[in-house]
Design an enzyme around this catalytic site. Structure first.
Site, PDB file in Angstrom:
ATOM      1  N   GLY A  64       0.629  -1.233   0.032  1.00  0.00           N
ATOM      2  CA  GLY A  64       0.064   0.103   0.000  1.00  0.00           C
ATOM      3  C   GLY A  64       0.786   1.218   0.128  1.00  0.00           C
ATOM      4  O   GLY A  64       0.165   2.551  -0.098  1.00  0.00           O
ATOM      5  N   ASP A  65       2.226   1.194   0.090  1.00  0.00           N
ATOM      6  CA  ASP A  65       3.075   2.136   0.218  1.00  0.00           C
ATOM      7  C   ASP A  65       4.261   1.998  -0.609  1.00  0.00           C
ATOM      8  O   ASP A  65       4.177   1.038  -1.329  1.00  0.00           O
ATOM      9  CB  ASP A  65       3.384   3.095   1.524  1.00  0.00           C
ATOM     10  CG  ASP A  65       3.649   4.400   1.582  1.00  0.00           C
ATOM     11  OD1 ASP A  65       3.955   4.742   0.711  1.00  0.00           O
ATOM     12  OD2 ASP A  65       3.171   4.788   2.623  1.00  0.00           O
ATOM     13  N   ASP A  66       5.345   2.914  -0.667  1.00  0.00           N
ATOM     14  CA  ASP A  66       6.485   2.670  -1.172  1.00  0.00           C
ATOM     15  C   ASP A  66       6.820   1.071  -1.300  1.00  0.00           C
ATOM     16  O   ASP A  66       7.303   0.633  -0.235  1.00  0.00           O
ATOM     17  CB  ASP A  66       7.601   3.403  -0.977  1.00  0.00           C
ATOM     18  CG  ASP A  66       7.382   5.044  -0.970  1.00  0.00           C
ATOM     19  OD1 ASP A  66       6.544   5.303  -1.909  1.00  0.00           O
ATOM     20  OD2 ASP A  66       7.725   5.870  -0.200  1.00  0.00           O
ATOM     21  N   THR A  93       2.005  -0.770  -6.618  1.00  0.00           N
ATOM     22  CA  THR A  93       1.710  -0.027  -5.259  1.00  0.00           C
ATOM     23  C   THR A  93       0.919   1.281  -5.602  1.00  0.00           C
ATOM     24  O   THR A  93       0.773   1.630  -6.768  1.00  0.00           O
ATOM     25  CB  THR A  93       3.149   0.438  -4.590  1.00  0.00           C
ATOM     26  OG1 THR A  93       2.759   1.476  -3.687  1.00  0.00           O
ATOM     27  CG2 THR A  93       3.917   1.476  -5.714  1.00  0.00           C
TER      28      THR A  93
END
Length: 470
Positions: free
Chosen positions: A252-254, A285
């Site tokens: 969900g992020d980097d 992502t």
């Protein structure tokens, strides 16, 4: 002829030597060679010997703690191995020790407890000055280690599952008391290998080596829902000689975020991230594929990334910083990148914001320079580049070479407060970067000139070797 061949072979070897460690060292990536995970530990125990039950219900924190306490007596006798067999092993946070291999067998799943009391509260990191999400302290990671040497986390593709949904909901509902825990965090450690495992559903960042040296992360899968908050994949933080390769990451992020501390705390701590190799990486992502920052106040340098694929993502490659960060990002070389269904291929954000407190110095400007992007190709890209530096603090010597992107936007590039050069870029880049690299600006483009020299010398060597074989 054999005598001539021997003489010419010596000439070839001399020429290779003349290329020197600087030219060959980065791409040779000696610190990607792993040794520890193949080491046979002379002492081994199974977690069941300490009363653990793999039913997914029984809490096994004490079993893990007791097993590792027992194995600590073998640290100076060649080290030890803790074997986790097939089963579902529920546990709270536990510490690793030096000269240890934590081995997860095929079918073994370590499950993070869903009770917050099983994740102890620890001090904030000195380079951050506070918890990343909330002032004050933070929860300790599920698997934690401090001041370790020679530690291996590996297996036959076993799984470590943080069961993070409870933490994500508390974040969304703003009911957290402390910053969420990572899944794996190792501090002030050297000789770290993490390989051949799957990591799922981290409460926060997944793998977080901080203040570490000689770290290898190989052949891991990391997954969390694309809407899960801040579930970064791998975040090298104030660490050096790091190798990340052959990984699949969907979070969900980097996917990868390289960091080195936050504003005045990172400046004061002063430990950079450097000598980082990333290669053969596939990811998706809702954030960035490879990010540097935004916490980069200790500096980031000498990052080489190659053979990268990102798809269905918001951003391909991003540098994030802000006035108040200080520090630097320099000597970055990213090549052979394939992008598909990515909104922004390359993005620089000079005013990211987010400060730990009001004590930061807004005049502490980051220095961003010598960034090279080469051989990047993309399909169904919305915007080729959003390159936003800081007024009065230009990002300089940004080089784009051999980049071809199929872009949907009528304004493919948007640039401000950046300076650099480009060649073979389609669609044509912005005016601030459109001056040609060749022939006058090769030396300003990090690693590009020496790569061409190596290839040219290599081609000559190959032709000579072919001649010798005739």
């Amino acid at each position: 002829m054999s005598e001539t061949r021997s003489v010419l072979l010596v000439d070839v070897l001399v020429l290779l030597a003349l290329l020197g460690p600087t030219q060959w060292g980065a791409m040779g990536s000696s610190h990607c060679k792993r040794h520890n995970d193949e080491m046979i530990r002379p002492h081994s125990v199974t977690i069941t010997e300490f009363g653990a039950v793999g039913d997914g219900v029984t809490l096994n924190t004490k079993a893990f703690q007791n097993a590792i306490f027992y194995l600590n007596s073998f640290a100076d006798k060649g080290g030890a191995k803790l074997f986790v067999p097939a089963g579902r092993w529920l546990t709270g946070s536990f510490d690793l020790i030096s000269h240890l291999t934590l081995w997860l067998d095929k079918g073994a799943v370590i499950l993070g407890s869903t009770n917050t009391e099983d994740w102890p509260i620890v001090d904030p990191l000195p380079s951050y000055g506070r918890g990343r999400e909330l002032p004050g302290r933070r929860h300790r990671s599920l698997i934690f280690g401090r001041n370790l040497t020679d530690v291996v986390i590996t297996g036959e593709n076993g799984t470590i599952d943080g069961q993070g949904s409870m933490w994500w909901e508390r974040f969304r509902n703003k009911t957290l008391d402390y910053t969420r825990p990572h899944l794996v965090e190792l501090m002030n450690s050297t000789g770290v290998v993490i390989s051949n495992l799957t990591f799922l559903n981290s409460p926060f960042w997944t793998i977080h080596p901080i203040y570490c040296s000689h770290v290898i992360v190989q052949n891991v899968t990391i997954r969390a829902p694309l809407d899960s908050p801040n579930t970064d994949g791998i975040d090298p933080d104030s660490s050096d000689d790091v190798c990340i390769e052959d990984c699949y990451i969907s979070t969900g992020d980097d996917v990868i975020a390289i960091k080195s501390g936050w504003d005045e705390y990172g400046i004061s701590y002063g430990r950079p991230s450097k000598n980082i190799i990333i290669r053969r990486l596939i990811g998706e992502t809702h954030s960035s594929g490879i990010a540097i920052g935004s916490e980069m106040s200790g500096g980031v340098s000498d990052v080489h990334a190659e053979d990268i694929v990102f798809f269905n993502s918001t951003t391909g490659i991003r540098i994030k910083t802000s006035p108040g960060r200080g520090g630097y990002v320099r000597n970055i070389f990213i090549s052979n990148v394939s992008l598909a269904n990515v909104k922004v291929a390359i993005r620089f954000t000079g005013r990211y914001g987010e400060h730990p407190d009001e004590s930061y110095d807004p005049k502490a400007m980051p220095k961003i320079e010598r960034i090279t992007f080469k051989d990047i190709h993309g399909e169904n890209i919305t915007v080729a580049g959003l390159m936003e530096g800081i007024e009065g603090d230009n990002f300089i010597n940004i080089c784009l070479y051999n980049i071809t992107l199929s872009v949907n936007s009528i304004s493919p590039w948007n640039c401000s407060n950046v300076q650099g050069f480009s060649s073979l870029v389609f669609p044509q880049t912005c005016e601030l970067l459109e001056e040609s690299i060749f022939p006058d600006h090769c030396t300003e483009c990090y690693h590009l000139l020496q790569e061409h020299r190596i290839r040219n010398k290599g081609a000559r060597l190959l032709s000579w070797w072919t001649y010798l074989g005739t």
